[in-house]
Design a protein around this motif. Structure first.
Motif, PDB file in Angstrom:
ATOM      1  N   ASP A   1      24.979  -8.128  -2.304  1.00 49.45           N
ATOM      2  CA  ASP A   1      26.362  -8.303  -2.744  1.00 49.45           C
ATOM      3  C   ASP A   1      26.552  -7.929  -4.218  1.00 49.45           C
ATOM      4  O   ASP A   1      27.423  -8.448  -4.904  1.00 49.45           O
ATOM      5  CB  ASP A   1      26.846  -9.740  -2.476  1.00 49.45           C
ATOM      6  N   GLU A   2      25.732  -7.021  -4.694  1.00 49.34           N
ATOM      7  CA  GLU A   2      25.803  -6.531  -6.067  1.00 49.34           C
ATOM      8  C   GLU A   2      26.719  -5.307  -6.092  1.00 49.34           C
ATOM      9  O   GLU A   2      26.613  -4.432  -5.230  1.00 49.34           O
ATOM     10  CB  GLU A   2      24.375  -6.148  -6.495  1.00 49.34           C
ATOM     11  N   THR A   3      27.623  -5.222  -7.071  1.00 50.27           N
ATOM     12  CA  THR A   3      28.489  -4.058  -7.204  1.00 50.27           C
ATOM     13  C   THR A   3      27.667  -2.905  -7.763  1.00 50.27           C
ATOM     14  O   THR A   3      26.961  -3.055  -8.764  1.00 50.27           O
ATOM     15  CB  THR A   3      29.676  -4.360  -8.133  1.00 50.27           C
ATOM     16  N   CYS A   4      27.769  -1.749  -7.109  1.00 48.18           N
ATOM     17  CA  CYS A   4      26.972  -0.580  -7.480  1.00 48.18           C
ATOM     18  C   CYS A   4      27.842   0.669  -7.566  1.00 48.18           C
ATOM     19  O   CYS A   4      28.775   0.845  -6.785  1.00 48.18           O
ATOM     20  CB  CYS A   4      25.898  -0.313  -6.423  1.00 48.18           C
ATOM     21  N   LEU A   5      27.493   1.530  -8.499  1.00 48.06           N
ATOM     22  CA  LEU A   5      28.097   2.855  -8.596  1.00 48.06           C
ATOM     23  C   LEU A   5      27.133   3.837  -7.940  1.00 48.06           C
ATOM     24  O   LEU A   5      26.011   3.996  -8.416  1.00 48.06           O
ATOM     25  CB  LEU A   5      28.321   3.236 -10.061  1.00 48.06           C
ATOM     26  N   PRO A   6      27.537   4.491  -6.849  1.00 44.45           N
ATOM     27  CA  PRO A   6      26.659   5.499  -6.249  1.00 44.45           C
ATOM     28  C   PRO A   6      26.733   6.807  -7.031  1.00 44.45           C
ATOM     29  O   PRO A   6      27.823   7.235  -7.429  1.00 44.45           O
ATOM     30  CB  PRO A   6      27.220   5.662  -4.836  1.00 44.45           C
ATOM     31  N   VAL A   7      25.569   7.422  -7.250  1.00 43.50           N
ATOM     32  CA  VAL A   7      25.505   8.705  -7.963  1.00 43.50           C
ATOM     33  C   VAL A   7      24.558   9.649  -7.224  1.00 43.50           C
ATOM     34  O   VAL A   7      23.601   9.213  -6.592  1.00 43.50           O
ATOM     35  CB  VAL A   7      25.062   8.541  -9.433  1.00 43.50           C
ATOM     36  N   TRP A   8      24.853  10.932  -7.326  1.00 38.96           N
ATOM     37  CA  TRP A   8      24.088  11.971  -6.635  1.00 38.96           C
ATOM     38  C   TRP A   8      23.746  13.091  -7.612  1.00 38.96           C
ATOM     39  O   TRP A   8      24.420  13.290  -8.618  1.00 38.96           O
ATOM     40  CB  TRP A   8      24.923  12.548  -5.494  1.00 38.96           C
ATOM     41  N   PRO A   9      22.708  13.894  -7.267  1.00 40.39           N
ATOM     42  CA  PRO A   9      22.316  14.990  -8.155  1.00 40.39           C
ATOM     43  C   PRO A   9      23.151  16.263  -7.987  1.00 40.39           C
ATOM     44  O   PRO A   9      23.026  17.190  -8.794  1.00 40.39           O
ATOM     45  CB  PRO A   9      20.861  15.254  -7.758  1.00 40.39           C
ATOM     46  N   HIS A  10      23.982  16.320  -6.944  1.00 32.65           N
ATOM     47  CA  HIS A  10      24.786  17.515  -6.687  1.00 32.65           C
ATOM     48  C   HIS A  10      26.062  17.099  -5.965  1.00 32.65           C
ATOM     49  O   HIS A  10      26.057  16.141  -5.175  1.00 32.65           O
ATOM     50  CB  HIS A  10      23.983  18.503  -5.829  1.00 32.65           C
ATOM     51  N   ALA A  11      27.129  17.840  -6.199  1.00 33.38           N
ATOM     52  CA  ALA A  11      28.426  17.535  -5.584  1.00 33.38           C
ATOM     53  C   ALA A  11      28.364  17.530  -4.058  1.00 33.38           C
ATOM     54  O   ALA A  11      29.027  16.729  -3.404  1.00 33.38           O
ATOM     55  CB  ALA A  11      29.476  18.535  -6.060  1.00 33.38           C
ATOM     56  N   GLU A  12      27.560  18.420  -3.474  1.00 35.79           N
ATOM     57  CA  GLU A  12      27.479  18.491  -2.005  1.00 35.79           C
ATOM     58  C   GLU A  12      26.943  17.199  -1.404  1.00 35.79           C
ATOM     59  O   GLU A  12      27.384  16.773  -0.337  1.00 35.79           O
ATOM     60  CB  GLU A  12      26.613  19.668  -1.563  1.00 35.79           C
ATOM     61  N   TYR A  13      25.981  16.569  -2.066  1.00 33.69           N
ATOM     62  CA  TYR A  13      25.450  15.300  -1.565  1.00 33.69           C
ATOM     63  C   TYR A  13      26.517  14.204  -1.640  1.00 33.69           C
ATOM     64  O   TYR A  13      26.646  13.392  -0.732  1.00 33.69           O
ATOM     65  CB  TYR A  13      24.221  14.857  -2.350  1.00 33.69           C
ATOM     66  N   ALA A  14      27.259  14.193  -2.743  1.00 39.21           N
ATOM     67  CA  ALA A  14      28.337  13.212  -2.888  1.00 39.21           C
ATOM     68  C   ALA A  14      29.374  13.417  -1.787  1.00 39.21           C
ATOM     69  O   ALA A  14      29.853  12.457  -1.177  1.00 39.21           O
ATOM     70  CB  ALA A  14      28.977  13.327  -4.265  1.00 39.21           C
ATOM     71  N   GLN A  15      29.704  14.667  -1.513  1.00 41.09           N
ATOM     72  CA  GLN A  15      30.712  14.978  -0.503  1.00 41.09           C
ATOM     73  C   GLN A  15      30.284  14.497   0.887  1.00 41.09           C
ATOM     74  O   GLN A  15      31.121  14.097   1.685  1.00 41.09           O
ATOM     75  CB  GLN A  15      30.979  16.490  -0.479  1.00 41.09           C
ATOM     76  N   LEU A  16      28.987  14.486   1.155  1.00 44.85           N
ATOM     77  CA  LEU A  16      28.486  14.011   2.455  1.00 44.85           C
ATOM     78  C   LEU A  16      28.783  12.526   2.660  1.00 44.85           C
ATOM     79  O   LEU A  16      28.863  12.058   3.793  1.00 44.85           O
ATOM     80  CB  LEU A  16      26.980  14.247   2.569  1.00 44.85           C
ATOM     81  N   TRP A  17      28.915  11.783   1.561  1.00 45.28           N
ATOM     82  CA  TRP A  17      29.234  10.351   1.653  1.00 45.28           C
ATOM     83  C   TRP A  17      30.716  10.144   1.961  1.00 45.28           C
ATOM     84  O   TRP A  17      31.095   9.168   2.579  1.00 45.28           O
ATOM     85  CB  TRP A  17      28.861   9.651   0.338  1.00 45.28           C
ATOM     86  N   ALA A  18      31.536  11.075   1.499  1.00 47.98           N
ATOM     87  CA  ALA A  18      32.998  10.931   1.569  1.00 47.98           C
ATOM     88  C   ALA A  18      33.518  11.291   2.958  1.00 47.98           C
ATOM     89  O   ALA A  18      34.136  12.334   3.165  1.00 47.98           O
ATOM     90  CB  ALA A  18      33.652  11.784   0.494  1.00 47.98           C
TER      91      ALA A  18
ATOM     92  N   ALA B   1      37.033   9.441   3.002  1.00 52.85           N
ATOM     93  CA  ALA B   1      37.228  10.889   3.024  1.00 52.85           C
ATOM     94  C   ALA B   1      38.141  11.391   1.906  1.00 52.85           C
ATOM     95  O   ALA B   1      38.095  12.566   1.550  1.00 52.85           O
ATOM     96  CB  ALA B   1      37.765  11.329   4.379  1.00 52.85           C
ATOM     97  N   HIS B   2      38.957  10.514   1.339  1.00 50.83           N
ATOM     98  CA  HIS B   2      39.877  10.931   0.281  1.00 50.83           C
ATOM     99  C   HIS B   2      39.192  11.018  -1.092  1.00 50.83           C
ATOM    100  O   HIS B   2      39.790  11.488  -2.050  1.00 50.83           O
ATOM    101  CB  HIS B   2      41.082   9.993   0.208  1.00 50.83           C
ATOM    102  N   TYR B   3      37.961  10.571  -1.187  1.00 48.06           N
ATOM    103  CA  TYR B   3      37.223  10.667  -2.457  1.00 48.06           C
ATOM    104  C   TYR B   3      36.714  12.084  -2.668  1.00 48.06           C
ATOM    105  O   TYR B   3      36.350  12.772  -1.717  1.00 48.06           O
ATOM    106  CB  TYR B   3      36.033   9.705  -2.464  1.00 48.06           C
ATOM    107  N   GLN B   4      36.693  12.484  -3.932  1.00 44.61           N
ATOM    108  CA  GLN B   4      36.215  13.806  -4.310  1.00 44.61           C
ATOM    109  C   GLN B   4      35.073  13.659  -5.313  1.00 44.61           C
ATOM    110  O   GLN B   4      35.075  12.741  -6.145  1.00 44.61           O
ATOM    111  CB  GLN B   4      37.343  14.626  -4.964  1.00 44.61           C
ATOM    112  N   PRO B   5      34.101  14.581  -5.285  1.00 46.36           N
ATOM    113  CA  PRO B   5      33.016  14.528  -6.272  1.00 46.36           C
ATOM    114  C   PRO B   5      33.550  14.674  -7.692  1.00 46.36           C
ATOM    115  O   PRO B   5      34.451  15.480  -7.950  1.00 46.36           O
ATOM    116  CB  PRO B   5      32.135  15.720  -5.902  1.00 46.36           C
ATOM    117  N   GLN B   6      32.995  13.873  -8.590  1.00 49.65           N
ATOM    118  CA  GLN B   6      33.366  13.880 -10.008  1.00 49.65           C
ATOM    119  C   GLN B   6      32.096  14.078 -10.831  1.00 49.65           C
ATOM    120  O   GLN B   6      31.176  13.277 -10.746  1.00 49.65           O
ATOM    121  CB  GLN B   6      34.029  12.549 -10.377  1.00 49.65           C
ATOM    122  N   SER B   7      32.068  15.134 -11.615  1.00 50.56           N
ATOM    123  CA  SER B   7      30.911  15.429 -12.456  1.00 50.56           C
ATOM    124  C   SER B   7      30.881  14.521 -13.684  1.00 50.56           C
ATOM    125  O   SER B   7      31.923  14.218 -14.274  1.00 50.56           O
ATOM    126  CB  SER B   7      30.983  16.892 -12.909  1.00 50.56           C
ATOM    127  N   ILE B   8      29.680  14.085 -14.048  1.00 49.86           N
ATOM    128  CA  ILE B   8      29.465  13.325 -15.281  1.00 49.86           C
ATOM    129  C   ILE B   8      28.306  14.011 -15.998  1.00 49.86           C
ATOM    130  O   ILE B   8      27.227  14.167 -15.418  1.00 49.86           O
ATOM    131  CB  ILE B   8      29.089  11.854 -14.993  1.00 49.86           C
TER     132      ILE B   8
END
Length: 134
Positions: free
Chosen positions: A52-69, A74-81
């Motif tokens: 029950d810990e709040t977490c920010l998910p992060v990925w090494p590439h936009a395509e991996y992030a998109q696979l989660w959405a 589905a309305h989430y979009q990859p955001q580069s940091i």
């Protein structure tokens, strides 16, 4: 900044367990200088861990992030940091807010949760290693 992700590399990375995905994440982010989160019009996507810990998910590439959405997300979009901004601002900000980081999560798999400071330490070690190799 982003690296080209081949289908072969993507498929291989998606078969890795959580520990190997973490190592893959560290290597790719240190080389490319950026990581990815998911964002919608209301802000970033946060998840709850098994504890029950709040977490920010992060990925090494936009395509991996998109696979989660998918589905409800589905309305989430990859955001580069950029890695520089992550290390300078995000690590302390997430720590102060009591938010952990889920590193390279995959739907339906066991995923690794890390404290922001520990993730920053791993990234800095890899950056130092790459600097010495150059």
């Amino acid at each position: 900044m982003s690296y080209e992700l081949t289908e072969l590399e993507r498929n291989a990375a998606l078969r890795l367990n959580a520990d190997y995905r973490y190592d893959h994440f560290i290597s790719k982010v240190a080389r490319s200088g950026e990581l990815w989160a998911l964002k919608d019009e209301n802000g970033l996507l946060f998840l709850k861990s098994d504890n029950d810990e709040t977490c920010l998910p992060v990925w090494p590439h936009a395509e991996y992030a998109q696979l989660w959405a998918v589905g409800d997300q589905a309305h989430y979009q990859p955001q580069s940091i950029t890695l520089k901004i992550w290390l300078e601002r995000w690590t302390d900000g997430l720590t102060q807010d009591g938010i952990a980081v889920t590193v390279f999560p995959i739907q339906g798999e066991e995923n690794l949760v890390e404290e922001p400071s520990e993730l920053a330490e791993s990234l800095n070690k890899k950056l130092e290693q790459y600097a010495q190799e150059a």
